[in-house]
Design a protein around this motif. Structure first.
Motif, PDB file in Angstrom:
ATOM      1  N   VAL A  51      41.427  47.738  44.518  1.00 31.49           N
ATOM      2  CA  VAL A  51      41.523  46.388  43.941  1.00 31.49           C
ATOM      3  C   VAL A  51      40.422  46.198  42.896  1.00 31.49           C
ATOM      4  CG1 VAL A  51      41.310  43.915  44.422  1.00 31.49           C
ATOM      5  CG2 VAL A  51      42.601  45.379  45.972  1.00 31.49           C
ATOM      6  N   HIS A  52      39.231  46.692  43.241  1.00 34.00           N
ATOM      7  CA  HIS A  52      38.118  46.621  42.285  1.00 34.00           C
ATOM      8  C   HIS A  52      38.455  47.412  41.019  1.00 34.00           C
ATOM      9  CE1 HIS A  52      33.436  46.237  42.237  1.00 34.00           C
ATOM     10  NE2 HIS A  52      34.027  45.561  41.272  1.00 34.00           N
ATOM     11  N   MET A  53      39.072  48.572  41.204  1.00 33.34           N
ATOM     12  CA  MET A  53      39.481  49.385  40.060  1.00 33.34           C
ATOM     13  C   MET A  53      40.556  48.667  39.246  1.00 33.34           C
ATOM     14  SD  MET A  53      38.732  52.374  38.704  1.00 33.34           S
ATOM     15  CE  MET A  53      38.236  53.594  39.911  1.00 33.34           C
ATOM     16  N   SER A 101      41.607  39.974  46.785  1.00 33.82           N
ATOM     17  CA  SER A 101      40.316  40.052  47.477  1.00 33.82           C
ATOM     18  C   SER A 101      40.325  39.239  48.760  1.00 33.82           C
ATOM     19  CB  SER A 101      39.201  39.560  46.551  1.00 33.82           C
ATOM     20  OG  SER A 101      39.121  40.356  45.400  1.00 33.82           O
ATOM     21  N   ALA A 102      40.968  38.081  48.724  1.00 29.92           N
ATOM     22  CA  ALA A 102      41.079  37.260  49.937  1.00 29.92           C
ATOM     23  C   ALA A 102      41.871  37.999  51.006  1.00 29.92           C
ATOM     24  CB  ALA A 102      41.736  35.927  49.600  1.00 29.92           C
ATOM     25  N   TRP A 103      42.950  38.680  50.597  1.00 32.89           N
ATOM     26  CA  TRP A 103      43.748  39.447  51.560  1.00 32.89           C
ATOM     27  C   TRP A 103      42.923  40.567  52.171  1.00 32.89           C
ATOM     28  CZ3 TRP A 103      45.162  44.627  51.566  1.00 32.89           C
ATOM     29  CH2 TRP A 103      46.078  44.988  52.560  1.00 32.89           C
ATOM     30  N   VAL A 104      42.157  41.281  51.347  1.00 31.94           N
ATOM     31  CA  VAL A 104      41.303  42.364  51.851  1.00 31.94           C
ATOM     32  C   VAL A 104      40.287  41.829  52.840  1.00 31.94           C
ATOM     33  CG1 VAL A 104      39.478  43.982  51.207  1.00 31.94           C
ATOM     34  CG2 VAL A 104      41.585  43.903  49.874  1.00 31.94           C
ATOM     35  N   ALA A 105      39.674  40.680  52.518  1.00 27.22           N
ATOM     36  CA  ALA A 105      38.664  40.102  53.403  1.00 27.22           C
ATOM     37  C   ALA A 105      39.263  39.705  54.743  1.00 27.22           C
ATOM     38  CB  ALA A 105      38.025  38.886  52.719  1.00 27.22           C
ATOM     39  N   VAL A 106      40.436  39.078  54.721  1.00 32.69           N
ATOM     40  CA  VAL A 106      41.103  38.669  55.969  1.00 32.69           C
ATOM     41  C   VAL A 106      41.461  39.898  56.797  1.00 32.69           C
ATOM     42  CG1 VAL A 106      43.176  37.615  56.928  1.00 32.69           C
ATOM     43  CG2 VAL A 106      41.970  36.488  55.049  1.00 32.69           C
ATOM     44  N   GLU A 107      42.010  40.922  56.146  1.00 34.01           N
ATOM     45  CA  GLU A 107      42.389  42.144  56.852  1.00 34.01           C
ATOM     46  C   GLU A 107      41.165  42.826  57.461  1.00 34.01           C
ATOM     47  OE1 GLU A 107      44.882  45.055  58.395  1.00 34.01           O
ATOM     48  OE2 GLU A 107      45.378  43.107  57.478  1.00 34.01           O
ATOM     49  N   ALA A 108      40.057  42.813  56.752  1.00 30.11           N
ATOM     50  CA  ALA A 108      38.828  43.428  57.270  1.00 30.11           C
ATOM     51  C   ALA A 108      38.324  42.686  58.501  1.00 30.11           C
ATOM     52  CB  ALA A 108      37.759  43.442  56.182  1.00 30.11           C
ATOM     53  N   ILE A 109      38.347  41.357  58.443  1.00 28.62           N
ATOM     54  CA  ILE A 109      37.905  40.560  59.590  1.00 28.62           C
ATOM     55  C   ILE A 109      38.811  40.808  60.800  1.00 28.62           C
ATOM     56  CG2 ILE A 109      37.652  38.201  60.456  1.00 28.62           C
ATOM     57  CD1 ILE A 109      36.803  37.409  57.600  1.00 28.62           C
ATOM     58  N   VAL A 159      33.155  48.329  34.763  1.00 33.97           N
ATOM     59  CA  VAL A 159      33.176  49.689  35.288  1.00 33.97           C
ATOM     60  C   VAL A 159      31.922  49.962  36.134  1.00 33.97           C
ATOM     61  CG1 VAL A 159      33.183  52.137  34.672  1.00 33.97           C
ATOM     62  CG2 VAL A 159      34.591  50.528  33.386  1.00 33.97           C
ATOM     63  N   MET A 160      30.783  49.434  35.697  1.00 32.54           N
ATOM     64  CA  MET A 160      29.554  49.587  36.468  1.00 32.54           C
ATOM     65  C   MET A 160      29.706  48.959  37.856  1.00 32.54           C
ATOM     66  SD  MET A 160      25.705  48.171  35.646  1.00 32.54           S
ATOM     67  CE  MET A 160      25.541  49.140  34.150  1.00 32.54           C
ATOM     68  N   GLY A 161      30.334  47.791  37.920  1.00 34.51           N
ATOM     69  CA  GLY A 161      30.552  47.138  39.204  1.00 34.51           C
ATOM     70  C   GLY A 161      31.420  47.979  40.120  1.00 34.51           C
ATOM     71  N   ASP A 162      32.444  48.634  39.565  1.00 36.52           N
ATOM     72  CA  ASP A 162      33.317  49.455  40.388  1.00 36.52           C
ATOM     73  C   ASP A 162      32.605  50.713  40.857  1.00 36.52           C
ATOM     74  OD1 ASP A 162      36.070  49.661  41.450  1.00 36.52           O
ATOM     75  OD2 ASP A 162      36.033  51.551  40.373  1.00 36.52           O
ATOM     76  N   LEU A 163      31.701  51.233  40.047  1.00 37.18           N
ATOM     77  CA  LEU A 163      30.921  52.395  40.477  1.00 37.18           C
ATOM     78  C   LEU A 163      30.111  52.063  41.727  1.00 37.18           C
ATOM     79  CD1 LEU A 163      29.131  54.954  38.288  1.00 37.18           C
ATOM     80  CD2 LEU A 163      27.790  53.816  40.055  1.00 37.18           C
ATOM     81  N   ILE A 164      29.561  50.850  41.754  1.00 34.59           N
ATOM     82  CA  ILE A 164      28.823  50.406  42.947  1.00 34.59           C
ATOM     83  C   ILE A 164      29.764  50.320  44.145  1.00 34.59           C
ATOM     84  CG2 ILE A 164      27.494  48.505  43.949  1.00 34.59           C
ATOM     85  CD1 ILE A 164      26.508  47.875  41.108  1.00 34.59           C
ATOM     86  N   GLY A 165      30.995  49.861  43.903  1.00 34.42           N
ATOM     87  CA  GLY A 165      31.982  49.798  44.986  1.00 34.42           C
ATOM     88  C   GLY A 165      32.304  51.179  45.524  1.00 34.42           C
ATOM     89  N   LEU A 191      32.149  43.966  51.754  1.00 37.94           N
ATOM     90  CA  LEU A 191      31.139  44.010  50.695  1.00 37.94           C
ATOM     91  C   LEU A 191      31.796  44.079  49.314  1.00 37.94           C
ATOM     92  CD1 LEU A 191      28.496  46.461  52.235  1.00 37.94           C
ATOM     93  CD2 LEU A 191      28.258  43.991  51.889  1.00 37.94           C
ATOM     94  N   ILE A 192      32.838  44.889  49.195  1.00 39.05           N
ATOM     95  CA  ILE A 192      33.522  45.019  47.910  1.00 39.05           C
ATOM     96  C   ILE A 192      34.223  43.720  47.545  1.00 39.05           C
ATOM     97  CG2 ILE A 192      35.374  46.224  46.683  1.00 39.05           C
ATOM     98  CD1 ILE A 192      34.659  48.705  48.366  1.00 39.05           C
ATOM     99  N   ALA A 193      34.887  43.087  48.529  1.00 38.15           N
ATOM    100  CA  ALA A 193      35.541  41.802  48.271  1.00 38.15           C
ATOM    101  C   ALA A 193      34.515  40.756  47.854  1.00 38.15           C
ATOM    102  CB  ALA A 193      36.296  41.341  49.521  1.00 38.15           C
ATOM    103  N   ALA A 194      33.337  40.813  48.473  1.00 35.37           N
ATOM    104  CA  ALA A 194      32.273  39.862  48.128  1.00 35.37           C
ATOM    105  C   ALA A 194      31.774  40.070  46.707  1.00 35.37           C
ATOM    106  CB  ALA A 194      31.111  40.005  49.116  1.00 35.37           C
TER     107      ALA A 194
END
Length: 306
Positions: A51-53, A101-109, A159-165, A191-194
């Motif tokens: 998703v970040h990508m 991102s909201a879906w990823v966060a809910v699924e992670a929880i 792209v820098m943000g995705d590298l951190i992800g 963390l990535i969703a955040a």
């Protein structure tokens, strides 16, 4: 918006559009690899990184649109050209990112609450490393051009943000492989969703500001008014408007009252040139329109203007 070609040689010395297109191709391929890898490995963190990508790909597409539409001429139906295409693309991008991102966060929880499903750490690590390398290559391609182009600079930061992800996914994969602690996958996903959601909200705020024709961030109308009033021959200014067609393209209009006789003794043209030069040099406003008036001219559009 300034969009100058970088001066470096080699593959990074191509035009900005070429660099953006190359980075987009790399990002798109890795996005597909990450989605497939997430499905096969069961890793939610890999899916979050995909998703970040996707956010990076969208940013690169928007940057490409901005570069392309800048070359399209205005016409009688689109007197400002097609600059707003970038804004509508950013709007769709922001909405999509928040939803995913909201879906990823809910699924992670849910995974943390209900227990982790099996995650293949080896495959997860391999795909994450591929993403890391791809982002590093994309950053290298854009590194020279981002110093001279605000357009490319935005894509570079994405792209820098995705590298951190990708680093977060690699750490989670290593934890799973070495300790077997599966919640690391869900935590990395959160963390990535955040990282994505605040960026998407900021993007939507900027889009809304453009669409409602708000004053661009960092532009102080009071400072502009002061500069105008300091111009020789200017008596007063009213009906001031500052907005932007898209990021980096502010537009300015104002009614300026000039000294008695300026309209007839030839000073009007000099005053107008000074005003336009002032906005271009001090406030980076390339498109400004001034209506010069005499003190006896009392026409106002309405009482709500600055």
């Amino acid at each position: 918006m300034h969009d100058h070609a970088p001066a470096s040689g080699g593959i990074r010395g191509g035009g900005n559009r070429r660099l953006l297109a190359t980075s987009l191709a790399i990002t798109s391929v890795v996005f597909v690899v990450q989605v497939v890898g997430a499905i096969l490995s069961g890793s939610l963190a890999l899916l979050a990184d995909a998703v970040h990508m996707l956010a990076d790909a969208a940013a690169l597409i928007i940057a490409l649109i901005a570069s392309a539409v800048a070359a399209r001429p205005a016409n009688d139906r689109r007197t400002f050209g097609y600059r707003r295409a970038e804004v509508f693309g950013a709007l769709a991008n922001g909405i999509l990112l928040i939803g995913l991102s909201a879906w990823v966060a809910v699924e992670a929880i849910l995974r943390l609450l209900n227990g982790e499903s099996e995650v293949k750490g080896g495959l997860m690590l391999t795909v994450a490393i591929v993403g890391l390398v791809a982002n590093a290559i994309a950053m290298w391609l854009l590194s020279a051009a981002q110093r001279t182009s605000i357009n490319v600079r935005g894509a570079y930061l994405e792209v820098m943000g995705d590298l951190i992800g990708s680093v977060a996914v690699i750490v989670a994969a290593i934890v799973i492989l070495t300790t077997g602690w599966l919640p690391a996958d869900a935590i990395a996903s959160l963390l990535i969703a955040a990282m994505i959601i605040p960026r998407a909200i900021g993007l939507l705020r900027e889009v809304i500001s453009v669409l409602v024709e708000g004053t661009p961030a960092g532009v102080e109308v009071g400072d502009i008014r002061r500069h105008i009033l300091e111009t020789p021959g200017v008596v007063a200014v009213h009906d001031v408007h500052v907005w932007q067609l898209t990021r980096g393209m502010p537009v300015f209009t104002a009614h300026v009252i000039v000294a008695d006789g300026a309209m007839t003794d030839g000073r009007a043209e000099e005053i107008l040139t000074s005003l336009q030069s002032c906005l271009a040099e001090h406030f980076d406003v390339a498109h400004s329109t001034f209506q010069l008036e005499t003190a006896g001219h009392t026409e106002h559009d309405d009482a709500t203007h600055a």
